[in-house]
Design an enzyme around this catalytic site. Structure first.
Site, PDB file in Angstrom:
ATOM      1  N   GLU A  40     -46.162  -6.014   8.320  1.00  0.00           N
ATOM      2  CA  GLU A  40     -44.708  -6.130   8.342  1.00  0.00           C
ATOM      3  C   GLU A  40     -44.325  -6.916   7.091  1.00  0.00           C
ATOM      4  OE1 GLU A  40     -42.927  -8.071  11.732  1.00  0.00           O
ATOM      5  OE2 GLU A  40     -40.926  -7.774  10.877  1.00  0.00           O
ATOM      6  N   ARG A 266     -58.866 -11.197  16.080  1.00  0.00           N
ATOM      7  CA  ARG A 266     -58.304 -11.665  14.820  1.00  0.00           C
ATOM      8  C   ARG A 266     -59.159 -12.793  14.248  1.00  0.00           C
ATOM      9  NH1 ARG A 266     -52.931 -12.337  14.952  1.00  0.00           N
ATOM     10  NH2 ARG A 266     -52.865 -14.080  13.546  1.00  0.00           N
ATOM     11  N   LYS A 276     -47.705 -16.039   9.649  1.00  0.00           N
ATOM     12  CA  LYS A 276     -46.707 -15.920   8.580  1.00  0.00           C
ATOM     13  C   LYS A 276     -45.502 -16.803   8.853  1.00  0.00           C
ATOM     14  CE  LYS A 276     -46.974 -11.373   8.612  1.00  0.00           C
ATOM     15  NZ  LYS A 276     -46.579  -9.979   8.468  1.00  0.00           N
TER      16      LYS A 276
END
Ligand code: ATP
Ligand code: MG
Length: 570
Positions: A40, A266, A276
């Site tokens: 994104e 992850r 982020k």
């Protein structure tokens, strides 16, 4: 030598590779593997994304397939072009090439809108006017089934008309949403009539003012995979619970292909924040100079710091791919960086905290050029030239008037070897009025370049030096960890309280070998006995050299005998 043009480290065996091999063997993917990396564009990529990039591009490469770069751009408020450009730059720098062209979920907004109409017409989607609070209440909990929305049984025609109104901008933000009609009692909450479209009266970086309704991540993602013919849609474990919805949408829409989702754990690194949102806070609060500040765990920050793409790829391969969550020790990352730089970075000398040494028996104004190998074993890296002169500088810490035997550097009345040059003897100390040592008078033994002293007294230590008159001056930026706590963002506390506000130290007027001023930005070096450094990507020039400390040597300080591998290093 550029760092990213080397062949990619091969992706080691992992469970995803086994799945793909099986799919190929059983003809489930028509012979071609297609993956995608779907960021994104709401921030810069970080070390966790590097793992996903290496995995997706690596698998495609390994199976002769392709990997798309697709911007998952369904949240226009948080996204922008700067992030898109930075992400492309990072992927390329890591050494990967996506299948052109770059894709955007927003490329498919028309198609997704058509598919939303398809679901409405088949009685599988409806416009819901519950307020967000009501919707939360109706959703139920993990242990309690949800309740049907009172708007659930609207007719197809009414839904078509209302959805058209949403699209036309005739409803307000938050007034209504389009939901899939699945099952409010489903044990998996993602299947309790999830949102497909919401109203956002915000211009979009790709589609401008065309839309004021935007698809949800869930509605966009799988369908984008299908449109692009992605065979293996690989994501992190938090999407595991979304998989039934991913599959439901694929099964209930006339999509052109049947992608499948696979999840992996992850990357979590200790002493490091990989979110982020939190990294954005560091930028917004000006704790760092930007997303690519050398203290940041972003790909561009690590690049600025002097980490190489090759080392990052090696690290991602080394940590492997699994389905169980764990925390990787940042020391593993540091090991990968050191290992790469040790093999590839030319050696050089710098003096960060200078002490002047006058070589009284070497004539003033004379310059002798000494050659030194750029690397202890890599002959291909060539040689460098070191001007030896009447005045030189050494590290202030490398001289003492008195010391015990453990101190293997320069001591008054004793000898030391200058790295790549001669053995010198310290004869006299010059002090200022306050008693600080400002200069040492020494003599050199002209027969000792590459040889032992004739009197048989071998110096025990080797120290670095730079000509005081022919060396160049540089700014050196020394970094520490940005977070001093090993789990800065776990455990519920505010991660900002663990911030190390002294993670950057700027040292001016360091002395460097003259050749270093001409180094191209982003060239890595080992400054002998100091650590690994890189010429700053943006600020380094021949007139004003700037070097960033990438990482220290293996240990703090180890004296090493001449000629040993470590002598070059420590
Ligand atoms: P963040 O939590 O930092 O905001 P994100 O998952 O929201 O990350 P995306 O831009 O959506 O960021 O991620 C793009 C891809 O990178 C996704 O497939 C995601 O699963 C993957 N990814 C993100 N963080 C990690 C991580 N720490 N380890 C491995 N893969 C990751
Ligand atoms: Mg995300």
């Amino acid at each position: 030598m550029s760092q990213s043009d080397e062949t990619t480290v091969k992706v080691s065996n992992n469970f995803l590779r086994a799945i793909i091999e099986d799919d190929l063997a059983n003809n489930r993917v028509a012979g071609k593997v297609a993956t995608r990396f779907p960021p994104e564009p709401n921030g810069y990529l970080h070390i966790g994304h590097a793992k996903s990039i290496c995995l997706n591009f690596g698998l495609a490469e390994q199976f002769g397939g392709s990997c798309n770069l697709r911007f998952d751009d369904t949240n226009p408020e948080k996204e922008n072009q700067e992030f898109i450009d930075a992400i492309k730059d990072d992927v390329r720098w890591l050494g990967f090439q996506w299948q052109e062209p770059v894709h955007y979920a927003s490329d498919y907004f028309d198609q997704l809108y058509e598919w939303a109409l398809h679901l409405i017409r088949s009685g599988k989607a409806y416009v819901c006017h519950l307020t967000p609070e009501q919707a939360r209440e109706y959703r139920g909990t993990l242990t309690e089934a949800g309740k049907n929305s009172p708007y659930r049984d609207r007719s197809v025609d009414e839904n078509l008309a209302l959805f058209e109104k949403m699209r036309a901008g005739e409803a307000d933000e938050g007034e209504c949403v389009l939901r899939a009609k699945i099952d409010m009692a489903a044990p998996n909450i993602n299947l309790r009539d999830p949102i497909l479209y919401r109203i956002r009266k915000t211009a979009h970086h790709q589609t401008g003012d065309k839309w004021c309704i935007y698809p949800s991540y869930d509605f966009a993602h799988g369908q984008s995979d299908a449109i692009e013919g992605i065979t293996h849609s690989i994501c992190t474990l938090e999407f595991e619970d979304h998989k039934p919805l991913y599959d439901w949408l694929i099964e209930n829409l006339p999509v052109p292909a049947r992608p499948r989702q696979y999840e992996f754990a992850r990357l979590n690194l200790n002493y490091t924040v990989t979110s982020k949102r939190k990294l954005k806070q560091l930028v917004d609060d000006k704790v760092v100079s930007g997303w690519d500040d050398a203290r940041m765990p972003t790909i561009s920050g690590m690049r600025r710091r002097g980490y190489t793409a090759r080392a990052l790829r090696f690290f991602c391969d080394m940590i492997g791919v699994t389905r169980s969550e764990g925390i990787v020790d940042v020391a593993m990352l540091e090991h990968a960086i050191r290992d790469d730089l040790d093999k590839n970075a030319p050696r050089a000398m710098c003096v960060l905290n200078p002490l002047k040494i006058t070589i009284t028996n070497f004539p003033e104004g004379q310059v002798e050029t000494l050659n030194a190998p750029a690397h202890p074993v890599r002959d291909d890296l060539g040689e460098r030239q070191l001007p030896f002169t009447h005045e030189i500088v050494i590290e202030r810490d490398d001289f003492r008037e008195e010391a015990n035997k453990k101190y293997k550097r320069l001591v008054l009345g004793k000898k030391v070897r200058l790295r790549n040059a001669y053995v010198i003897t310290a004869n006299e100390v010059v002090k200022d009025e306050a008693g600080n040592i400002i200069e040492v008078l020494a003599t050199y033994d002209a027969a000792t370049h590459g040889a032992d002293p004739a009197d048989g007294v071998k110096p025990k230590g080797v120290i670095q030096w730079v000509s005081a008159t022919h060396g160049k001056r540089a700014e050196v930026r020394v970094y520490d960890r940005l977070f001093l706590h090993e789990a800065p963002d776990r455990g519920g506390e505010d991660f900002m309280q663990h911030l190390n506000r002294n993670a950057l130290q700027i040292i001016n007027d360091c002395y460097i070998e003259p050749g270093l001023a001409d180094a191209k930005p982003e060239t890595n070096f080992q400054f002998e006995r100091e650590g690994y450094f890189v010429a700053d990507r943006y600020d380094h020039t021949a007139e004003k050299p700037v070097f960033n400390k990438t990482i220290g040597l293996r240990d703090t300080f180890v004296d090493a005998p001449i000629g040993s591998e470590a002598a070059g290093g420590e």
